[in-house]
Design an enzyme around this catalytic site. Structure first.
Site, PDB file in Angstrom:
ATOM      1  N   TYR A  43       0.851  -1.187   0.000  1.00  0.00           N
ATOM      2  CA  TYR A  43       0.000   0.000   0.000  1.00  0.00           C
ATOM      3  C   TYR A  43       0.886   1.237   0.000  1.00  0.00           C
ATOM      4  CZ  TYR A  43      -3.890   3.102   1.309  1.00  0.00           C
ATOM      5  OH  TYR A  43      -4.844   4.090   1.328  1.00  0.00           O
ATOM      6  N   LYS A  44       0.480   2.240  -0.748  1.00  0.00           N
ATOM      7  CA  LYS A  44       1.242   3.485  -0.871  1.00  0.00           C
ATOM      8  C   LYS A  44       0.302   4.643  -0.588  1.00  0.00           C
ATOM      9  CE  LYS A  44       3.660   6.254  -4.417  1.00  0.00           C
ATOM     10  NZ  LYS A  44       3.839   6.405  -5.885  1.00  0.00           N
TER      11      LYS A  44
END
Length: 301
Positions: A204-205
């Site tokens: 996840y970013k």
């Protein structure tokens, strides 16, 4: 299923990669990556740096290749796009993440707030770019939560079909009302992570709340809450944070549980204003990257 990589189960404490996304970790187990998948925004930045002059597709291709050449193997991974990034991907000395999004703005000249899945990114495309993962930027807004979740599910299903891990980038767009304040922005980032966690991304970013050193504790506290929402590692992006502040911002996020960064502008944006971008990048990009890496390593120790 077409499979470019076989899934594996992560085992805590092992030094060898145990999940496909681990190929993007550095020697200390963190993600210290560079993003150069910008398309329209990069064209605009280069044009502004040239006093409004036209920027050709060849200019974009050259700039991306120059960034990759400048950072060499100092990055643990690079993020590129299929429109202008093939030469850079071919030349890259570290693993490649391929963008699988088509991005636009609902307001001319405004921030990206519309994204659709790029159906032209196929198994064959990924193979041509030697991609080890796919990425999708997902604009999230409190009033459109279910739509964001559905789109994230669609992206992750595409990743499973192609056989590559998915990097899901949740960004709050547009920032308005409560989300315009630092505290409201932090709450929105946490809520977005909670919503999108159900789609089971491999990485996840997201954004980081940081405009000055006074935001350090808020950034760390927000990171701790985001970490609690996710069942996967996560990293921060540098857009919205000055190059000067990003090393500290990334370090604050890592103290709260982030596993590193996937930074673009903090590494290379100054070169867009240089009359000789390639020379500027060779002189400064690797040093900019190392400055960020050193700070997150110190926070992780």
């Amino acid at each position: 299923m077409n499979s470019l990589s076989s899934p594996a189960t992560a085992v805590a404490g092992e030094s060898e990669p145990t999940s496909p996304i681990d190929v993007f970790r550095d020697a200390r187990g963190l993600f210290t990556m560079v993003a150069v998948d910008q398309r329209g925004s990069l064209r605009h930045m280069l044009s502004a740096g040239r006093g409004g002059a036209d920027v050709t597709d060849a200019d974009l291709i050259s700039f991306k290749a120059d960034v990759i050449d400048a950072v060499g193997d100092a990055a643990s991974g690079v993020l590129l796009d299929q429109d202008f990034g093939l030469k850079a991907a071919t030349d890259s000395r570290c693993p490649v993440i391929l963008a699988a999004d088509i991005l636009s703005s609902s307001v001319a000249g405004g921030p990206v707030d519309v994204a659709v899945l790029d159906d032209s990114v196929t198994t064959e495309t990924a193979e041509r770019f030697h991609a080890k993962a796919l990425k999708f930027l997902l604009p999230w807004h409190p009033a459109r939560r279910s739509e964001a979740i559905d789109l994230a599910h669609t992206f992750m299903a595409r990743c499973r079909e192609i056989g590559l891990p998915g990097v899901l980038e949740g960004v709050v767009r547009p920032r308005e009302g409560d989300t315009a304040t630092s505290e409201g922005f932090a709450d929105a980032l946490i809520m977005a992570a909670s919503d999108l966690a159900v789609t089971q991304p491999d990485l996840y970013k997201t954004e980081v709340v940081y405009t000055s050193e006074f935001d350090r504790e808020l950034a760390a506290a927000t990171a701790r809450s985001i970490t609690e929402q996710l069942q996967c590692p996560w990293v921060v992006l540098s857009s919205g944070v000055s190059g000067e502040n990003f090393p500290a911002a990334a370090a604050a996020a890592v103290t709260g549980g982030a596993s590193g960064f996937l930074a673009g502008r903090a590494v290379w944006s100054e070169a867009t204003a240089s009359p000789e971008p390639g020379e500027y990048l060779r002189a400064h990009a690797a040093a900019n990257l190392q400055k960020i890496t050193d700070r997150v390593w110190a926070s992780h120790a």
